[in-house]
Design an enzyme around this catalytic site. Structure first.
Site, PDB file in Angstrom:
ATOM      1  N   LYS A 122      -8.979   2.243   5.411  1.00  0.00           N
ATOM      2  CA  LYS A 122      -7.588   3.376   5.358  1.00  0.00           C
ATOM      3  C   LYS A 122      -7.967   5.082   5.165  1.00  0.00           C
ATOM      4  CE  LYS A 122      -4.392   0.274   2.248  1.00  0.00           C
ATOM      5  NZ  LYS A 122      -3.954   0.128   0.868  1.00  0.00           N
TER       6      LYS A 122
ATOM      7  N   SER B  11       0.597  -0.426   0.254  1.00  0.00           N
ATOM      8  CA  SER B  11      -0.219   0.023  -0.462  1.00  0.00           C
ATOM      9  C   SER B  11       1.332   1.278   0.020  1.00  0.00           C
ATOM     10  CB  SER B  11      -0.797  -0.103   1.346  1.00  0.00           C
ATOM     11  OG  SER B  11      -1.611  -1.132   0.791  1.00  0.00           O
TER      12      SER B  11
END
Length: 800
Positions: free
Chosen positions: A750, A707
């Site tokens: 997120k 990520s």
């Protein structure tokens, strides 16, 4: 009845001699399993008509003389001439008794041997035999004859000592007999022999040969008796207390059976048989239970083997073979129950209702195995309990985290001491229903070692194509698990074996937003803790949104609400301590609880103390400092990424407990930035004379995943160009050597983490736009989201 001397044999009846006239015809009496020898008195029970008539004729017409001969086969009821032996004994009828049932009992004294020449059936209704007398050949005089007689007497004395059935009078008679022929007949009549051997001795007329044959048979019987005695002594020495008790129990059973009484054990076994018929066991299980009961009948009730067998039968009877709850497939009611018990998680609730709707249409609750995946404290286990309540089914939960032994699932075989069924069968017994909602908690935390792989054992349990005949090793009979509603929970799917994961439908739970946590606290957590701490009847506590938000942001840092519940419990204890002294002398109040409100942050600080966390705020971006977003099994998190340089050879150093995937992402980002040196106006000479150090703080925390690729690339570009990164900007996505931005997972988590940390803008991969629908509306209002497809867009947007 004859006296003892008569039973042993009369001495006043001589054998036939040459001067005595031959007897040509005598009535014939056929007897079973016995042989009459000369000199001996034989008691005979006579029941056949022809035999009774023969006795009457002997007394009326033949001076009480009768020819006694043995049958070849005792099973023949009406023997003919071919069914009896040719040699018998002429006897004298001593006494005759008529019994109440019409039969006759007689005593016959043996006189001499005779051979049957012809057998005729006369008109008086009995057999007559034409016979000739057999005169035994005398024993030659001499030392050999004396030795043979002495050996026979010694052997019989030993035989009489070993055989308790030989009367003492017979032993005294044998010791006093001097005539060899008579000695042979007395011994033959009083030794336990087969009828065939006795008949052979009766047919032998050579006295010496007969004595030698008797001696051989007598020695054989002595050997058998010695062996019996040896075995009896050995067995007797080996009998222990339990064996003695077993013998006594068996004797007691026999006595009680004779008296038509049953002991408690027999009654218990009969009760077990009745329970088996009512329990609705499968055919295989019923056969296994009946087999164990048959074994129990042969055992002592309190022996260890009987306890094991009884426990096995009890387990079979305790399982819910036919017991089942009726499903309540009401979609509206199920929706109401789910909304009552849980706030938020709308996608999960919708999936549950879809599942129940399909089951309603199919009229059967069967389908894929559901697996709830999400951070701790987001309501996975409690949702399973709510599903059971909505369906009207029983609920059972098994925590499989840390399980390493395959026998925990399949059970232990009964050959092991203390064996038990596996957890599946144990919980079904507690559920008392064959169709409960069965929750397997923490399925991602199962282990494996030399005792087996429990995850592989779960394949048969969860597979709808196999679990209709699940065999537990302890029970060793099939049980149908297909009606069970299985639900699994996990924090992550990475550690679940692929074959097991393939059998489950994954339903993901994400982080709760601030609004959701406040609402959950107000609806569920505060009332629950007031009740658990005894405050429900005394205090009506209310917390403002501001105070609840302060508790969430400054006393907890989690995706779920578990720590939030602990803080509310802490608050409840403080309030209980305040009001307890004033209630010491009071009884339970009848009036309504007193209202109590906590509206200010100062009051929260007073009860909960100094805040544990400063309000989550991302570090300020700058030159060589970027903010990334990551997803963990505990929810979304932010990553601060820093870059600096030192003199060196142009190498990239990485620190911060980075996993292999993040290290490769950093190398790819560094290579991409160097490849764009012309466009970014980088001096290649400077890249060759310095080493670059990329660090992700909180070095004690392991980090891995794809990520942070674009965040690392932007951080390097910012440092090398000395252009600061925009403030309050975070980003997530993977980067390739060509600069493409690849999609990543956990977008919802997120973005919630970005909102929680006060970030205003987030860059996400273009291919993740489809995932933005799952992001809560309040998060989308707070955070501006910019999809990007290439690193050129990222650098242009991120660098001031």
């Amino acid at each position: 009845m004859p006296d003892a001397d008569q039973a042993a044999g009369r001495s006043d009846i001589p054998a036939p001699s040459a001067g005595e006239p031959d007897v040509e015809r005598l009535p014939l009496l056929a007897v079973r399993d016995v042989a009459l020898f000369p000199y001996m008195v034989l008691p005979i029970a006579v029941g056949r008509d022809k035999s009774v008539r023969a006795l009457e004729a002997a007394g009326a017409h033949f001076n009480r003389r009768i020819f006694v001969v043995a049958q070849k086969s005792p099973q023949v009821e009406d023997p003919g001439a071919d069914d009896i032996w040719p040699v018998g004994t002429v006897g004298e009828v001593v006494q005759v008794f008529k019994m109440p049932d019409g039969s006759v009992k007689t005593f016959v004294q043996g006189l001499w041997r005779a051979r049957r020449k012809q057998t005729l059936y006369n008109d008086q209704g009995y057999w007559e035999a034409a016979i000739e007398s057999l005169v035994p050949a005398p024993l030659p005089a001499g030392g050999e004859a004396e030795a043979l007689i002495r050996l026979l007497k010694q052997a019989f004395t030993q035989y009489a000592q070993l055989n308790p059935n030989v009367p003492q009078e017979i032993g005294a008679l044998v010791a006093n007999v001097q005539d060899a022929d008579r000695l042979a007949d007395v011994l033959a009549a009083n030794i336990t022999l087969k009828i065939e051997d006795k008949q052979k001795l009766l047919e032998m007329t050579d006295t010496k040969e007969r004595l030698e044959k008797i001696y051989a048979l007598l020695l054989g019987e002595i050997d058998v008796l010695n062996l019996e005695k040896k075995i009896q002594n050995r067995v007797r020495s080996q009998i222990e207390k339990t064996q003695k008790e077993y013998l006594l129990q068996e004797q007691m059973k026999a006595i009680q059976k004779e008296l038509r009484q049953r002991d408690d054990s027999s009654k218990e076994l009969e009760e077990l048989r009745a329970k088996i018929k009512k329990a609705g066991l499968s055919k295989e299980a019923a056969q296994a239970a009946e087999k164990e009961i048959v074994r129990l009948e042969k055992m002592m009730p309190y022996s260890p083997e009987a306890t094991v067998a009884r426990t096995y039968v009890d387990w079979l009877l305790a399982l819910p073979w036919t017991k089942a709850t009726k499903d309540r497939l009401d979609i509206d009611q199920a929706s109401q129950v789910l909304n009552e018990d849980h706030y938020g998680i709308d996608k999960v609730k919708e999936r549950i209702l879809e599942y129940l709707s399909v089951c309603l249409l199919k009229k059967k609750l069967r389908g894929p195995i559901l697996c709830f995946v999400g951070p701790p404290g987001v309501g996975k286990t409690s949702l399973g309990r709510s599903i059971a309540r909505a369906l009207g089914r029983n609920f059972i939960r098994v925590a499989v985290g840390g399980m390493r032994d395959e026998a925990e699932i399949r059970g232990h075989r009964r050959t092991y001491i203390g064996a038990l069924p596996g957890r599946i069968m144990q919980q079904l017994r507690k559920a008392d229903s064959r169709n409960p909602v069965f929750l397997l908690d923490e399925i991602d935390k199962m282990g494996t070692d030399w005792r087996g792989d429990p995850a592989s054992a779960l394949l048969e349990v969860l597979d709808p194509e196999q679990n209709n005949n699940f065999v537990d090793h302890y029970l060793d009979v099939g049980f149908d698990l297909s009606d069970i509603f299985f639900i699994c929970t996990a924090n992550t799917t990475f550690t679940i074996p692929a074959t097991l994961r393939d059998r489950m439908e994954i339903i993901r739970f994400s982080d709760y937003t601030l609004k959701e946590k406040i609402e959950i606290s107000r609806r569920y957590l505060v009332p629950k803790q007031l009740d658990e701490h005894g405050l429900k009847d005394w205090v009506d506590l209310s917390l403002s949104d501001e105070t609840l938000a302060f508790i969430v942001e400054h006393y907890t840092r989690e995706a779920g609400v578990r720590n939030l519940e602990r803080e509310i419990a802490n608050l409840s204890r403080k309030i209980a301590k305040e009001i307890a002294p004033s209630l010491k002398d009071k009884k339970r109040r009848d009036e309504a609880p007193a209202p109590r409100s906590i509206k200010t942050i100062e009051e929260i600080r007073k009860y909960l103390g100094v805040p544990k966390f400063i309000k989550a705020k991302a570090a300020a971006n700058g030159v060589g400092v970027a903010t990334g977003l990551a997803w963990t099994e505990h929810g979304g998190e932010i990553l601060t990424i820093e870059v600096s340089q030192v003199p060196g050879k142009g190498q990239l150093m990485l620190t911060g407990q980075l996993g292999p995937t993040m290290q490769e992402s950093a190398q790819a980002a560094f290579t991409y930035i160097r490849s764009k040196a012309d466009r970014l106006a980088l001096k290649l000479e400077g890249l060759k004379t310095h080493d670059f150090h990329l660090h992700v703080p909180e070095g004690a925390v392991p980090k891995d995943g794809p990520s942070a690729g674009i965040a690392m690339a932007v951080c390097l570009a910012s440092f090398l160009t000395q252009r600061p990164i925009k403030a309050s900007l975070a980003m997530t996505g993977e980067v390739t050597l060509m600069g493409r931005v690849l999609p990543v997972g956990g977008i919802r988590e997120k973005l919630i983490a970005a909102s929680r940390h006060g970030i205003d803008m987030v860059l996400v991969p273009k291919e993740n736009e489809k995932d933005l629908e799952d992001v809560p509306e309040e998060v989308r209002r707070k955070v501006r989201i910019h999809p990007v497809a290439h690193m050129d867009e990222v650098i242009e947007f991120a660098l001031s």
